[in-house]
Design a protein around this motif. Structure first.
Motif, short mmCIF file in Angstrom:
data_model
loop_
_atom_site.label_atom_id
_atom_site.label_comp_id
_atom_site.label_asym_id
_atom_site.label_seq_id
_atom_site.Cartn_x
_atom_site.Cartn_y
_atom_site.Cartn_z
N GLY A 17 6.55 11.88 8.61
CA GLY A 17 5.75 11.97 7.40
C GLY A 17 5.59 10.65 6.69
O GLY A 17 4.99 10.58 5.61
N MET A 18 6.10 9.58 7.28
CA MET A 18 6.01 8.27 6.67
C MET A 18 6.19 7.18 7.72
O MET A 18 6.68 7.44 8.83
N GLU A 19 5.81 5.99 7.35
CA GLU A 19 5.97 4.83 8.22
C GLU A 19 6.26 3.63 7.32
O GLU A 19 5.55 3.40 6.34
N VAL A 20 7.32 2.91 7.60
CA VAL A 20 7.71 1.76 6.79
C VAL A 20 7.82 0.54 7.70
O VAL A 20 8.56 0.56 8.68
N ILE A 21 7.06 -0.49 7.36
CA ILE A 21 7.02 -1.69 8.21
C ILE A 21 7.24 -2.94 7.35
O ILE A 21 6.62 -3.08 6.29
N TYR A 22 8.12 -3.81 7.81
CA TYR A 22 8.27 -5.13 7.18
C TYR A 22 7.46 -6.12 8.01
O TYR A 22 7.58 -6.18 9.23
N PHE A 23 6.60 -6.90 7.36
CA PHE A 23 5.83 -7.91 8.09
C PHE A 23 6.15 -9.29 7.52
O PHE A 23 6.40 -9.45 6.32
N ASP A 24 6.17 -10.28 8.40
CA ASP A 24 6.62 -11.61 7.99
C ASP A 24 5.68 -12.69 8.51
O ASP A 24 5.35 -12.74 9.70
N THR A 93 0.67 12.75 1.92
CA THR A 93 0.46 13.18 0.54
C THR A 93 1.48 14.24 0.13
O THR A 93 1.88 14.32 -1.03
N LEU A 94 1.91 15.04 1.09
CA LEU A 94 2.94 16.05 0.84
C LEU A 94 4.16 15.46 0.16
O LEU A 94 4.80 16.11 -0.67
N LEU A 95 4.51 14.22 0.52
CA LEU A 95 5.74 13.61 0.05
C LEU A 95 5.55 12.77 -1.21
O LEU A 95 6.48 12.08 -1.65
N VAL A 96 4.36 12.82 -1.79
CA VAL A 96 4.09 12.09 -3.04
C VAL A 96 4.16 13.08 -4.20
O VAL A 96 3.39 14.05 -4.24
N SER A 149 13.57 10.49 -0.27
CA SER A 149 13.97 10.32 -1.67
C SER A 149 13.76 8.88 -2.14
O SER A 149 13.27 8.63 -3.25
N LEU A 150 14.10 7.92 -1.29
CA LEU A 150 13.90 6.52 -1.64
C LEU A 150 12.41 6.20 -1.78
O LEU A 150 12.01 5.42 -2.66
N ALA A 151 11.59 6.81 -0.93
CA ALA A 151 10.14 6.61 -1.02
C ALA A 151 9.61 7.13 -2.34
O ALA A 151 8.75 6.50 -2.98
N GLN A 152 10.12 8.28 -2.79
CA GLN A 152 9.72 8.83 -4.08
C GLN A 152 10.05 7.86 -5.22
O GLN A 152 9.27 7.66 -6.14
N SER A 153 11.23 7.26 -5.15
CA SER A 153 11.65 6.31 -6.19
C SER A 153 10.71 5.11 -6.22
O SER A 153 10.27 4.67 -7.29
N TYR A 154 10.41 4.58 -5.04
CA TYR A 154 9.52 3.42 -4.97
C TYR A 154 8.13 3.76 -5.49
O TYR A 154 7.55 3.02 -6.30
N ILE A 155 7.60 4.89 -5.04
CA ILE A 155 6.25 5.31 -5.46
C ILE A 155 6.21 5.55 -6.96
O ILE A 155 5.23 5.23 -7.64
N GLY A 156 7.30 6.10 -7.52
CA GLY A 156 7.37 6.29 -8.96
C GLY A 156 7.30 4.97 -9.71
O GLY A 156 6.65 4.87 -10.76
N MET A 157 7.95 3.94 -9.19
CA MET A 157 7.90 2.62 -9.79
C MET A 157 6.49 2.05 -9.75
O MET A 157 6.02 1.42 -10.71
N VAL A 158 5.78 2.30 -8.64
CA VAL A 158 4.40 1.83 -8.52
C VAL A 158 3.51 2.56 -9.53
O VAL A 158 2.70 1.93 -10.24
N ASN A 229 -8.07 19.91 1.67
CA ASN A 229 -6.92 19.02 1.55
C ASN A 229 -5.86 19.63 0.65
O ASN A 229 -4.66 19.59 0.98
N GLU A 230 -6.27 20.21 -0.47
CA GLU A 230 -5.30 20.78 -1.41
C GLU A 230 -4.64 22.03 -0.83
O GLU A 230 -3.45 22.26 -1.01
N ILE A 231 -5.43 22.83 -0.13
CA ILE A 231 -4.89 24.04 0.51
C ILE A 231 -3.84 23.67 1.57
O ILE A 231 -2.74 24.22 1.59
N VAL A 232 -4.19 22.73 2.43
CA VAL A 232 -3.28 22.33 3.50
C VAL A 232 -2.06 21.62 2.94
O VAL A 232 -0.93 21.80 3.44
N LEU A 233 -2.24 20.83 1.88
CA LEU A 233 -1.10 20.16 1.25
C LEU A 233 -0.10 21.19 0.72
O LEU A 233 1.10 21.06 0.93
N GLU A 234 -0.60 22.23 0.03
CA GLU A 234 0.30 23.25 -0.50
C GLU A 234 0.95 24.03 0.65
O GLU A 234 2.14 24.39 0.57
N ALA A 235 0.19 24.27 1.71
CA ALA A 235 0.76 24.94 2.88
C ALA A 235 1.90 24.10 3.47
O ALA A 235 2.94 24.64 3.86
N LYS A 236 1.72 22.79 3.54
CA LYS A 236 2.77 21.91 4.05
C LYS A 236 4.01 22.00 3.17
O LYS A 236 5.14 22.01 3.67
#
Length: 282
Positions: A17-24, A93-96, A149-158, A229-236
């Motif tokens: 449900g997510m992808e986190v990448i560090y690029f340098d 979006t489910l995780l936001v 949970s950490l993603a939620q914290s970061y997104i909340g800060m944004v 989108n809203e229907i499927v999001l709630e279903a998820k």
């Protein structure tokens, strides 16, 4: 018919449900042919460098430390990058959190980059480092839940950063923006009972043609897309957080025919409801 602008689907790249990448130190020059939409949110934290890309036909120049987000459906592509380092977060979006989504989708009119001072930059960096480390261990026990949970914290800060800036900035209050915001509010309150685009247009006292023109012009997708989108999001959410059967979930979402709901979910999400639950709960 093949999409003129391709839509990148997160489930094709990640089952978490997510992808986190560090690029340098990225240096590249891209083509307009790479323009695409995503069916998920993207959050970027640029730690250093200079990047330039198009977001819904707006050219954005990002210098040094800055944050930026891209909504599902927005068309974007990179133009060039010079010595860019930072973090990339793609998330379903489910995780936001819905409160954060409200900020991103309704209150923020122009999601351009926000520069960060030393103190804020350090807080964002520390949160993202923890998130990235946990994501690399995503298959270990509890790591997926911790990463979410950490993603939620970061997104909340944004969300907090954007909302704070908007409160003191100039707000765009055009008629199309107002209509889109009213439609989104109606949709969030009524998607379980009202599923026809024409019914939303009627409630807003405008024609369906005009509502589609406004919504698609601002988001890239027509009214029907956002209803589904809203229907499927709630279903998820129900598949992820409850033990309701797919049939029970279809009834909860206002469908009398659970087979139709199952087809809709599979078509929109790219996987069956049962497979989605199995993947996210493993």
């Amino acid at each position: 018919m093949k999409d003129i602008i391709p839509v990148h689907k997160l489930y094709e790249r990640s089952s978490a449900g997510m992808e986190v990448i560090y690029f340098d130190n990225v240096q590249e020059r891209a083509s307009i042919l790479s323009a695409h939409r995503d069916d998920h949110y993207i959050f970027l934290y640029q730690e250093k460098g200079e990047s330039n890309f198009m977001l819904d036909f707006k050219s954005l120049l990002v210098n040094d430390r800055a944050i930026l987000y891209v909504l599902p459906g927005q068309v974007h592509h990179s133009i060039n990058s010079k010595n860019v380092s930072g973090w990339f977060l793609a998330i379903d979006t489910l995780l936001v959190n819905e409160e954060y989504r409200t900020v991103f989708e309704q209150y923020i009119i122009s999601n351009g980059p926000i520069s960060l001072d030393d103190a804020k930059a350090e807080k964002f960096k520390q949160c993202l480092k923890l998130l990235h480390e946990r994501f690399l261990l995503i298959e270990e026990p509890l790591s997926r839940a911790i990463a979410h949970s950490l993603a939620q914290s970061y997104i909340g800060m944004v969300a907090e950063a954007y909302l704070s800036q908007t409160q003191f900035g100039q707000k765009q209050n055009t008629r199309p923006v107002q209509i889109n915001s009213q439609f989104r509010s109606l949709l969030l309150a009524n998607f379980k009972t009202i599923k026809g685009p024409s019914e939303y247009a009627e409630k807003l006292n405008i024609s369906l043609t005009y509502l589609n023109e406004v919504v698609k012009g601002l988001t890239g997708f027509p009214v029907s897309y956002w209803i589904h989108n809203e229907i499927v999001l709630e279903a998820k959410r129900l598949l992820y957080y409850t033990d309701l059967t797919v049939k029970e979930i279809s009834f909860e979402l206002g469908f009398s025919d659970h087979t139709y709901f199952s087809r809709l979910f599979t078509k929109f999400a790219g996987t069956s409801a049962g497979a989605f639950r199995a993947i996210y709960r493993k």
